[in-house]
Scaffold this motif. Structure first.
Motif, PDB file in Angstrom:
ATOM      1  N   ASP A  89      18.137  -3.352   0.732  1.00  0.00           N
ATOM      2  CA  ASP A  89      18.705  -4.471   0.034  1.00  0.00           C
ATOM      3  C   ASP A  89      17.831  -4.674  -1.091  1.00  0.00           C
ATOM      4  O   ASP A  89      18.489  -4.954  -2.230  1.00  0.00           O
ATOM      5  CB  ASP A  89      18.855  -5.791   0.898  1.00  0.00           C
ATOM      6  CG  ASP A  89      19.785  -5.476   2.307  1.00  0.00           C
ATOM      7  OD1 ASP A  89      20.984  -4.718   2.046  1.00  0.00           O
ATOM      8  OD2 ASP A  89      19.413  -5.684   3.182  1.00  0.00           O
ATOM      9  N   LEU A  90      16.633  -4.745  -1.097  1.00  0.00           N
ATOM     10  CA  LEU A  90      15.791  -4.988  -2.233  1.00  0.00           C
ATOM     11  C   LEU A  90      16.032  -3.766  -3.328  1.00  0.00           C
ATOM     12  O   LEU A  90      16.089  -4.042  -4.367  1.00  0.00           O
ATOM     13  CB  LEU A  90      14.216  -4.884  -1.669  1.00  0.00           C
ATOM     14  CG  LEU A  90      13.395  -4.918  -2.903  1.00  0.00           C
ATOM     15  CD1 LEU A  90      13.552  -6.388  -3.643  1.00  0.00           C
ATOM     16  CD2 LEU A  90      11.779  -4.972  -2.275  1.00  0.00           C
ATOM     17  N   GLU A  91      16.059  -2.672  -2.819  1.00  0.00           N
ATOM     18  CA  GLU A  91      16.470  -1.414  -3.797  1.00  0.00           C
ATOM     19  C   GLU A  91      17.766  -1.800  -4.589  1.00  0.00           C
ATOM     20  O   GLU A  91      17.843  -1.603  -5.823  1.00  0.00           O
ATOM     21  CB  GLU A  91      16.585  -0.224  -3.200  1.00  0.00           C
ATOM     22  CG  GLU A  91      16.692   1.017  -4.162  1.00  0.00           C
ATOM     23  CD  GLU A  91      16.670   2.445  -3.343  1.00  0.00           C
ATOM     24  OE1 GLU A  91      17.059   3.236  -4.122  1.00  0.00           O
ATOM     25  OE2 GLU A  91      16.312   2.475  -2.269  1.00  0.00           O
TER      26      GLU A  91
ATOM     27  N   ILE B 104       8.943  -6.745  -4.944  1.00  0.00           N
ATOM     28  CA  ILE B 104       8.551  -5.555  -4.541  1.00  0.00           C
ATOM     29  C   ILE B 104       7.054  -5.595  -4.090  1.00  0.00           C
ATOM     30  O   ILE B 104       6.739  -4.692  -3.379  1.00  0.00           O
ATOM     31  CB  ILE B 104       8.867  -4.721  -5.957  1.00  0.00           C
ATOM     32  CG1 ILE B 104      10.384  -4.531  -6.202  1.00  0.00           C
ATOM     33  CG2 ILE B 104       8.186  -3.461  -6.106  1.00  0.00           C
ATOM     34  CD1 ILE B 104      10.926  -4.091  -7.404  1.00  0.00           C
ATOM     35  N   GLU B 105       6.294  -6.204  -4.817  1.00  0.00           N
ATOM     36  CA  GLU B 105       4.893  -6.068  -4.507  1.00  0.00           C
ATOM     37  C   GLU B 105       4.723  -6.527  -3.018  1.00  0.00           C
ATOM     38  O   GLU B 105       3.815  -5.781  -2.388  1.00  0.00           O
ATOM     39  CB  GLU B 105       4.108  -7.346  -5.333  1.00  0.00           C
ATOM     40  CG  GLU B 105       4.065  -7.124  -6.825  1.00  0.00           C
ATOM     41  CD  GLU B 105       3.412  -8.073  -7.633  1.00  0.00           C
ATOM     42  OE1 GLU B 105       3.125  -9.072  -6.888  1.00  0.00           O
ATOM     43  OE2 GLU B 105       3.450  -7.982  -8.866  1.00  0.00           O
TER      44      GLU B 105
ATOM     45  N   ILE C 234       3.045  -1.621  -9.979  1.00  0.00           N
ATOM     46  CA  ILE C 234       2.260  -1.330  -8.958  1.00  0.00           C
ATOM     47  C   ILE C 234       1.281  -0.236  -9.091  1.00  0.00           C
ATOM     48  O   ILE C 234       1.688   0.993  -9.465  1.00  0.00           O
ATOM     49  CB  ILE C 234       2.892  -1.158  -7.485  1.00  0.00           C
ATOM     50  CG1 ILE C 234       4.065  -2.309  -7.416  1.00  0.00           C
ATOM     51  CG2 ILE C 234       2.063  -0.917  -6.223  1.00  0.00           C
ATOM     52  CD1 ILE C 234       3.355  -3.638  -7.149  1.00  0.00           C
ATOM     53  N   PRO C 235      -0.077  -0.552  -8.992  1.00  0.00           N
ATOM     54  CA  PRO C 235      -0.988   0.574  -9.247  1.00  0.00           C
ATOM     55  C   PRO C 235      -0.660   1.682  -8.282  1.00  0.00           C
ATOM     56  O   PRO C 235      -0.285   1.695  -7.124  1.00  0.00           O
ATOM     57  CB  PRO C 235      -2.472   0.173  -8.824  1.00  0.00           C
ATOM     58  CG  PRO C 235      -2.199  -1.438  -9.135  1.00  0.00           C
ATOM     59  CD  PRO C 235      -0.735  -1.704  -8.644  1.00  0.00           C
ATOM     60  N   SER C 236      -1.047   3.002  -8.756  1.00  0.00           N
ATOM     61  CA  SER C 236      -0.636   4.323  -7.954  1.00  0.00           C
ATOM     62  C   SER C 236      -1.368   4.369  -6.794  1.00  0.00           C
ATOM     63  O   SER C 236      -1.044   4.729  -5.608  1.00  0.00           O
ATOM     64  CB  SER C 236      -0.840   5.454  -8.667  1.00  0.00           C
ATOM     65  OG  SER C 236      -2.233   5.466  -8.964  1.00  0.00           O
ATOM     66  N   ASP C 237      -2.703   3.746  -6.590  1.00  0.00           N
ATOM     67  CA  ASP C 237      -3.339   3.990  -5.401  1.00  0.00           C
ATOM     68  C   ASP C 237      -3.007   2.956  -4.164  1.00  0.00           C
ATOM     69  O   ASP C 237      -2.789   3.228  -3.130  1.00  0.00           O
ATOM     70  CB  ASP C 237      -4.876   3.686  -5.684  1.00  0.00           C
ATOM     71  CG  ASP C 237      -5.176   2.009  -6.278  1.00  0.00           C
ATOM     72  OD1 ASP C 237      -4.159   1.514  -6.820  1.00  0.00           O
ATOM     73  OD2 ASP C 237      -6.192   1.647  -6.130  1.00  0.00           O
ATOM     74  N   ARG C 238      -2.439   1.853  -4.611  1.00  0.00           N
ATOM     75  CA  ARG C 238      -1.676   0.960  -3.671  1.00  0.00           C
ATOM     76  C   ARG C 238      -0.542   1.678  -3.161  1.00  0.00           C
ATOM     77  O   ARG C 238      -0.257   1.513  -2.000  1.00  0.00           O
ATOM     78  CB  ARG C 238      -1.309  -0.347  -4.250  1.00  0.00           C
ATOM     79  CG  ARG C 238      -2.741  -1.170  -4.689  1.00  0.00           C
ATOM     80  CD  ARG C 238      -2.178  -2.538  -5.013  1.00  0.00           C
ATOM     81  NE  ARG C 238      -1.241  -3.334  -4.449  1.00  0.00           N
ATOM     82  CZ  ARG C 238      -0.416  -4.456  -4.825  1.00  0.00           C
ATOM     83  NH1 ARG C 238      -0.600  -4.934  -5.911  1.00  0.00           N
ATOM     84  NH2 ARG C 238       0.190  -5.002  -3.858  1.00  0.00           N
ATOM     85  N   LEU C 239       0.420   2.101  -4.054  1.00  0.00           N
ATOM     86  CA  LEU C 239       1.624   2.814  -3.625  1.00  0.00           C
ATOM     87  C   LEU C 239       1.266   4.011  -2.432  1.00  0.00           C
ATOM     88  O   LEU C 239       1.822   4.172  -1.506  1.00  0.00           O
ATOM     89  CB  LEU C 239       2.463   3.448  -4.840  1.00  0.00           C
ATOM     90  CG  LEU C 239       3.674   4.254  -4.388  1.00  0.00           C
ATOM     91  CD1 LEU C 239       4.687   3.426  -3.672  1.00  0.00           C
ATOM     92  CD2 LEU C 239       4.407   4.647  -5.788  1.00  0.00           C
TER      93      LEU C 239
ATOM     94  N   LEU D 133      10.785   1.826  -6.757  1.00  0.00           N
ATOM     95  CA  LEU D 133      10.563   0.447  -7.121  1.00  0.00           C
ATOM     96  C   LEU D 133       9.120   0.004  -7.497  1.00  0.00           C
ATOM     97  O   LEU D 133       8.848  -0.860  -8.500  1.00  0.00           O
ATOM     98  CB  LEU D 133      10.621  -0.415  -5.898  1.00  0.00           C
ATOM     99  CG  LEU D 133      12.296  -0.595  -5.144  1.00  0.00           C
ATOM    100  CD1 LEU D 133      12.290  -1.345  -3.932  1.00  0.00           C
ATOM    101  CD2 LEU D 133      13.239  -1.162  -6.230  1.00  0.00           C
ATOM    102  N   ALA D 134       8.257   0.849  -7.172  1.00  0.00           N
ATOM    103  CA  ALA D 134       6.795   0.483  -7.673  1.00  0.00           C
ATOM    104  C   ALA D 134       6.613   0.290  -9.268  1.00  0.00           C
ATOM    105  O   ALA D 134       5.990  -0.710  -9.489  1.00  0.00           O
ATOM    106  CB  ALA D 134       5.971   1.493  -7.215  1.00  0.00           C
TER     107      ALA D 134
END
Length: 753
Positions: free
Chosen positions: A634-636, A661-662, A697-702, A691-692
């Motif tokens: 749903d968020l997407e 998203i975060e 959103i930083p790549s390392d968190r993803l 979504l990132a």
């Protein structure tokens, strides 16, 4: 398993015998007509040597009947001078009976072992199980399989009976579309059965479903895609069936834009699941229209065409078999059958340009043919084929009373797959009382019960507590009959629920030419605005738990567009600003974002009073949803809607979407631990990767979130075993020459009793 072969027709039995004994001798038999006194049901020639096979289907008859039949055919057999003669019968034989048959048949029979009785044929079926599976009617009609199907289907088809399943199997004429559909379903995991109304789409889907049920799969009929998403489980063997799926979606761009993206998602979801199969049926013209107006269904990346099997084109032999099966099983009077055969009408029916299994079913049913004299039956049969609409028109207009028609009007705006009798009664009483008062018709407290008695079996079906139209062709007829603005306005006034009112409007919208308006119909809804703007989202009598806030808003805005009445605008504000209205992301999120953008964009709701006030309120509702937490899917979808309309949305709503998203990425590992579907998790990785960037959103968190999901996927893979569906080897192909003589011989079998 052991068979008595009673469920097979004469032609079905002959097909089985040719395949079975052909496998035993490693030869292929030519197929001949099933007529009497021919002496040949199969022939094989090689190096000048001829083998003749004859099948005698007398299951349940005394041995004397078979012996007398063979005595009559002795001269025909002698005239053939075969090098080898074989006889197969569904009667149980002893050595003494085989010896007696050998004497009766004469010198053409070289060895008593060339006579195959019931136990011999069962032995061959055990030796060649692929032949058993390829003859789906035989396999599905066996006691053991029927028990498994009945047990497995109990939760899926309310009040289904063994007799109903057996009846469907008996009249089914197996044709190449079965093996083609089974193959496509196994290869793609998805099958869309498309074709004209009445050609057997639902029957084919049911036969496939029964076959999977017999192999231990769970059958899950769904009425909407939400049901499918809720039920799918990669660790279970599941077959989903969605009958007439596009017929349940109004074919306008606005409706499809909300539904077809869900279909695309579910198709991808099923394809990626190791143990899910999805069968859909749709009328061909609806499917083509949907592809024309839908960007998702037309997307080459989805390529829905590879899932589609078009049915409805039958060979002459299959057409004849369908007619034969119905005449044989439906209880049609023998005098009526004789009239068809002796007047040469059989050939005209089989070759008719409007040949349709649904018409065949109707015209052979004893209930419908009973009132027609045998001498008139051929003429009536052809007249119905010449003008299929008369199938329902004469009966609807002339054979039932006003109260029964009122019940049929009521059911038109019900759920197609069945509605609860108690709920239908409430709606019927409201409509019936209104129409009787307006048109001066008499009314009685027992009208509902009497109407149900009159209509059951001919116009409606009752299963347990559910009532529905007897088949889709009558709904098609009613759709044409009800295209009358004055009649629809009569239906609006007694509406007691949002679902009914919305169904009337949507039907009217589909019936209008594109771009036209109907202000009079729109204004007819003004007296029931309290129903349309009701704020308690309860179980709706027509459509279950629907009538969400966004659906009511959209409906009211449509009515305002067509009427320009401020009554509808005020009702829209009442819904949006009422704190007791329940809003859900899965049913309201994307809709509210699109409505907000349309209120601010020119060309949608021009002249609407204070559109910004309504837009701001809708945005606050969406922000509240996002803050309370929504599913990844749903968020997407909501994020996609925000991206598409970014220039028309407030910074506050865009920020709320980014924050959601975060949070979703932060909780990815925790949510993965609670998920048991490998394909759901793979889709979640795809969604988060998409979504990132929208939330910076930083790549390392993803990467950390994706790693947690990947670890869970690996754990599920170790637990899940992929299951294959049933393997249906198609019968051996034959040259399908079926001339008039063979056609007459086939139906002559029905006159020999």
């Amino acid at each position: 398993m052991t068979y008595d072969f009673k469920t097979l027709s004469h032609p079905d039995f002959e097909d089985l015998v040719r395949d079975l004994i052909g496998r035993r001798l490693a030869v292929t038999f030519e197929a001949f007509s099933a007529g009497p006194d021919q002496g040949i049901d199969g022939r094989h020639s090689k190096a000048g040597k001829t083998t003749i096979l004859q099948a005698k289907h007398y299951a349940g008859s005394p041995f004397s009947t078979l012996k007398a039949a063979m005595k009559k055919e002795r001269s025909s057999i002698d005239a053939l001078h075969p090098d080898k003669y074989l006889l197969a019968t569904s009667i149980s034989l002893t050595p003494a009976r085989k010896k007696a048959l050998s004497t009766t048949i004469g010198p053409a029979l070289r060895d008593e072992r060339d006579i195959f009785g019931q136990s011999d044929l069962n032995g061959l079926l055990r030796a060649f199980p692929d032949v058993e599976k390829s003859h789906i009617k035989l396999w599905l009609s066996s006691s053991g399989v029927l028990d498994r199907v009945l047990h497995a289907a109990a939760h899926a088809f309310a009040a289904i009976t063994r007799a109903e399943i057996e009846a469907k199997v008996k009249v089914y004429a197996q044709n190449p579309s079965f093996s083609q559909s089974a193959t496509k379903l196994e290869e793609q995991h998805v099958l869309i059965i498309s074709g004209p109304p009445g050609v057997g789409k639902t029957t084919l889907a049911e036969m496939l479903a029964y076959a999977y049920l017999a192999e231990g799969w769970d059958l899950i009929p769904i009425m909407n895609l939400t049901d499918g998403f809720a039920a799918i489980n990669d660790t279970k063997k599941q077959v989903f069936i969605f009958d007439d799926f596009l017929g349940r979606i109004a074919l306008d761009r606005q409706a499809l834009s909300m539904k077809d993206s869900e279909l695309a998602r579910f198709l991808r979801r099923v394809k990626s699941s190791p143990n899910a199969r999805f069968i859909l049926t749709t009328r061909a013209y609806i499917f083509e229209e949907a592809r024309r107006v839908s960007e998702h269904l037309a997307d080459h990346r989805l390529d829905v065409t590879k899932y589609v099997l078009d049915v409805g084109i039958y060979t002459r032999r299959i057409r004849a078999r369908i007619l034969y099966n119905h005449l044989s099983v439906a209880g049609t009077d023998s005098s009526h059958i004789r009239a068809l055969v002796e007047t040469g009408t059989i050939e005209k029916i089989v070759d008719h340009k409007n040949y349709n299994p649904r018409i065949i079913e109707w015209m052979t049913d004893k209930l419908h043919s009973h009132g027609i004299d045998a001498s008139e039956y051929p003429t009536e049969f052809l007249a119905t084929l010449n003008n299929p609409s008369r199938l329902w028109d004469i009966a609807f207009r002339n054979h039932i009373d006003a109260r029964s028609r009122h019940l049929l009007y009521t059911l038109f705006f019900c759920q197609e797959f069945g509605e609860d009798l108690a709920e239908v009664r409430v709606s019927f009483e409201a409509l019936h009382a209104y129409l009787c008062q307006k048109y001066g018709q008499t009314r009685d407290p027992k009208d509902f019960e009497e109407s149900v008695k009159i209509l059951e079996g001919s116009f409606i079906n009752i299963r347990g507590t559910k009532i529905s139209y007897v088949n889709p062709s009558f709904r098609d007829y009613m759709a044409g009959y009800l295209q009358d603005g004055a009649m629809l306005r009569d239906f609006v006034a007694p509406a007691a629920r949002f679902g009914w009112a919305n169904a009337i409007w949507r039907f009217a919208a589909r019936s209008r030419d594109p771009g036209t308006t109907d202000p009079e119909l729109a204004k007819a809804f003004i007296p029931i605005v309290p129903i349309l703007s009701g704020t308690s989202i309860e179980k709706d009598a027509w459509f279950g738990a629907v009538g969400s806030g966004s659906e009511r808003l959209e409906f009211l805005l449509q009515l305002w567009t067509h009427s320009q009445s401020d009554v509808f605008a005020e009702a829209a504000f009442a819904i949006a600003e009422n704190p007791t209205v329940s809003w859900k992301a899965w049913r309201d999120g994307t809709n509210l974002i699109e409505l907000t953008a349309n209120l601010r964009d020119g060309g949608y709701y021009d002249n609407f009073p204070n559109p910004e006030r309504l837009a701001r309120r809708l945005e606050s509702r969406v922000a509240e949803m996002l803050r309370s937490g929504v599913d990844t899917d749903d968020l997407e979808l909501m994020s996609d809607a925000v991206e598409e309309a970014k220039q028309l949305l407030s910074p506050e709503l865009i920020h709320a979407t980014q924050t959601a998203i975060e949070t979703e990425i932060e909780l990815a590992g925790q949510r993965a631990a609670d998920t048991d579907s490998e394909s759901t998790l793979e889709e979640r990785i795809s969604s988060l990767s998409k979504l990132a960037p929208r939330a910076d959103i930083p790549s390392d968190r993803l990467d950390w979130s994706i790693a947690a999901i990947t670890e869970r996927i690996q754990a599920i893979r170790e637990e899940t075993e992929k299951e294959d569906g049933p393997d249906f080897t198609p019968p051996k192909p034959e040259v399908d020459v079926f001339d008039d003589a063979q056609l007459r011989d086939l139906f002559a079998l029905l006159l020999t009793d």
